[in-house]
Design a protein around this motif. Structure first.
Motif, PDB file in Angstrom:
ATOM      1  N   UNK A 167      -5.419  -4.283  -7.960  1.00 22.43           N
ATOM      2  CA  UNK A 167      -5.058  -2.965  -7.439  1.00 22.43           C
ATOM      3  C   UNK A 167      -6.327  -2.171  -7.161  1.00 22.43           C
ATOM      4  N   UNK A 168      -6.427  -1.632  -5.966  1.00 26.06           N
ATOM      5  CA  UNK A 168      -7.499  -0.706  -5.619  1.00 26.06           C
ATOM      6  C   UNK A 168      -6.905   0.691  -5.558  1.00 26.06           C
ATOM      7  N   UNK A 169      -7.564   1.629  -6.216  1.00 25.89           N
ATOM      8  CA  UNK A 169      -7.164   3.034  -6.217  1.00 25.89           C
ATOM      9  C   UNK A 169      -8.341   3.786  -5.592  1.00 25.89           C
ATOM     10  N   UNK A 170      -8.078   4.557  -4.528  1.00 25.09           N
ATOM     11  CA  UNK A 170      -9.158   5.193  -3.765  1.00 25.09           C
ATOM     12  C   UNK A 170      -8.854   6.669  -3.525  1.00 25.09           C
ATOM     13  N   UNK A 171      -9.758   7.530  -3.945  1.00 24.97           N
ATOM     14  CA  UNK A 171      -9.636   8.975  -3.735  1.00 24.97           C
ATOM     15  C   UNK A 171     -10.209   9.324  -2.360  1.00 24.97           C
ATOM     16  N   UNK A 172      -9.413  10.018  -1.537  1.00 27.77           N
ATOM     17  CA  UNK A 172      -9.801  10.313  -0.158  1.00 27.77           C
ATOM     18  C   UNK A 172     -10.536  11.657  -0.019  1.00 27.77           C
ATOM     19  N   UNK A 173     -11.378  11.986  -0.998  1.00 24.82           N
ATOM     20  CA  UNK A 173     -12.061  13.279  -0.985  1.00 24.82           C
ATOM     21  C   UNK A 173     -13.491  13.133  -1.494  1.00 24.82           C
ATOM     22  N   UNK A 174     -14.326  14.120  -1.153  1.00 26.58           N
ATOM     23  CA  UNK A 174     -15.723  14.100  -1.604  1.00 26.58           C
ATOM     24  C   UNK A 174     -15.997  15.107  -2.710  1.00 26.58           C
ATOM     25  N   UNK A 175     -14.999  15.886  -3.095  1.00 24.46           N
ATOM     26  CA  UNK A 175     -15.186  16.851  -4.182  1.00 24.46           C
ATOM     27  C   UNK A 175     -14.166  16.635  -5.304  1.00 24.46           C
ATOM     28  N   UNK A 195      -3.458   3.719  -2.548  1.00 26.43           N
ATOM     29  CA  UNK A 195      -3.232   2.566  -3.415  1.00 26.43           C
ATOM     30  C   UNK A 195      -3.087   1.326  -2.558  1.00 26.43           C
ATOM     31  N   UNK A 196      -3.718   0.241  -2.980  1.00 24.46           N
ATOM     32  CA  UNK A 196      -3.595  -1.026  -2.268  1.00 24.46           C
ATOM     33  C   UNK A 196      -3.566  -2.146  -3.291  1.00 24.46           C
ATOM     34  N   UNK A 197      -2.524  -2.969  -3.233  1.00 22.29           N
ATOM     35  CA  UNK A 197      -2.360  -4.070  -4.172  1.00 22.29           C
ATOM     36  C   UNK A 197      -2.296  -5.371  -3.403  1.00 22.29           C
ATOM     37  N   UNK A 198      -3.126  -6.314  -3.826  1.00 15.21           N
ATOM     38  CA  UNK A 198      -3.069  -7.692  -3.288  1.00 15.21           C
ATOM     39  C   UNK A 198      -2.701  -8.602  -4.444  1.00 15.21           C
ATOM     40  N   UNK A 199      -1.687  -9.423  -4.240  1.00  9.86           N
ATOM     41  CA  UNK A 199      -1.290 -10.321  -5.318  1.00  9.86           C
ATOM     42  C   UNK A 199      -0.078 -11.140  -4.964  1.00  9.86           C
ATOM     43  N   UNK A 247       0.842  -1.198   0.000  1.00  5.73           N
ATOM     44  CA  UNK A 247       0.000   0.000   0.000  1.00  5.73           C
ATOM     45  C   UNK A 247       0.873   1.241   0.000  1.00  5.73           C
ATOM     46  N   UNK A 248       0.291   2.315  -0.490  1.00  4.05           N
ATOM     47  CA  UNK A 248       0.986   3.601  -0.549  1.00  4.05           C
ATOM     48  C   UNK A 248      -0.077   4.661  -0.787  1.00  4.05           C
ATOM     49  N   UNK A 249       0.353   5.891  -0.864  1.00  6.82           N
ATOM     50  CA  UNK A 249      -0.565   6.967  -1.219  1.00  6.82           C
ATOM     51  C   UNK A 249       0.145   7.924  -2.152  1.00  6.82           C
ATOM     52  N   UNK A 250      -0.631   8.496  -3.045  1.00  5.05           N
ATOM     53  CA  UNK A 250      -0.123   9.520  -3.951  1.00  5.05           C
ATOM     54  C   UNK A 250      -0.660  10.857  -3.500  1.00  5.05           C
ATOM     55  N   UNK A 251       0.156  11.885  -3.548  1.00  7.17           N
ATOM     56  CA  UNK A 251      -0.291  13.251  -3.316  1.00  7.17           C
ATOM     57  C   UNK A 251      -0.269  13.937  -4.676  1.00  7.17           C
ATOM     58  N   UNK A 252      -1.412  14.484  -5.057  1.00  8.95           N
ATOM     59  CA  UNK A 252      -1.565  15.087  -6.374  1.00  8.95           C
ATOM     60  C   UNK A 252      -1.952  16.545  -6.213  1.00  8.95           C
ATOM     61  N   UNK A 253      -1.143  17.413  -6.790  1.00 15.70           N
ATOM     62  CA  UNK A 253      -1.446  18.846  -6.806  1.00 15.70           C
ATOM     63  C   UNK A 253      -2.244  19.122  -8.081  1.00 15.70           C
ATOM     64  N   UNK A 254      -3.473  19.600  -7.918  1.00 15.04           N
ATOM     65  CA  UNK A 254      -4.291  19.884  -9.093  1.00 15.04           C
ATOM     66  C   UNK A 254      -4.209  21.366  -9.438  1.00 15.04           C
ATOM     67  N   UNK A 255      -4.561  21.678 -10.652  1.00 12.23           N
ATOM     68  CA  UNK A 255      -4.570  23.072 -11.092  1.00 12.23           C
ATOM     69  C   UNK A 255      -5.955  23.672 -11.074  1.00 12.23           C
TER      70      UNK A 255
END
Length: 138
Positions: free
Chosen positions: A38-46, A133-137, A5-13
């Motif tokens: 692979x599960x990809x999960x956005x931690x936001x509601x907007x 991010x979460x990967x099982x395999x 597992x990990x997390x990405x930090x994304x700066x949006x414009x």
């Protein structure tokens, strides 16, 4: 069966799509796993996630325009304490979703030739977003 597992930090414009396909592929590659889910999960509601064409940039513009027509800022929404783009952003997130499941084979996400993974920013101003991010395999 292994997990990573990990997390990405994304700066949006601000409002628009930010492709994160390469970063996700790097995570899978670094995990050393050849196959899994692979599960990809956005931690936001907007903000949200989508898999979409990555060859023609007009597709991204058309998606943003369509979402603006579906959930306009002047829709008479009750929730407006964070600005006129907040409630439409929540509705757009409902439509596009906050999680993706992507198969992994050969040590890479299994995506089509023209598919890319995108974080969709629904707010007008730039934000710092987190994607888990979460990967099982194996």
């Amino acid at each position: 069966m292994r997990q990573a597992s990990d997390r990405l930090v994304i700066e949006t414009g601000g409002r628009g799509l930010t492709e994160i396909t390469r970063r996700i592929g790097g995570f899978v590659r670094d995990s050393g796993m050849e196959s899994g889910l692979l599960t990809v999960f956005c931690r936001h509601t907007s903000a949200s996630l989508t898999i979409q064409e990555n060859a023609a940039p007009e597709v991204q513009d058309d998606i943003v325009d369509w979402l603006d027509r579906i959930a306009p800022e002047n829709g008479g929404w009750l929730h407006d304490c964070e600005g006129p783009d907040d409630m439409p952003a929540h509705l757009k997130s409902v439509l596009t979703g906050v999680s993706l499941s992507i198969p992994v084979a050969g040590g890479a996400p299994v995506l089509g030739t023209w598919q890319g993974v995108y974080l969709v920013e629904h707010r007008a101003r730039p934000h710092r977003r987190e994607v888990a991010l979460h990967l099982m395999g194996e």
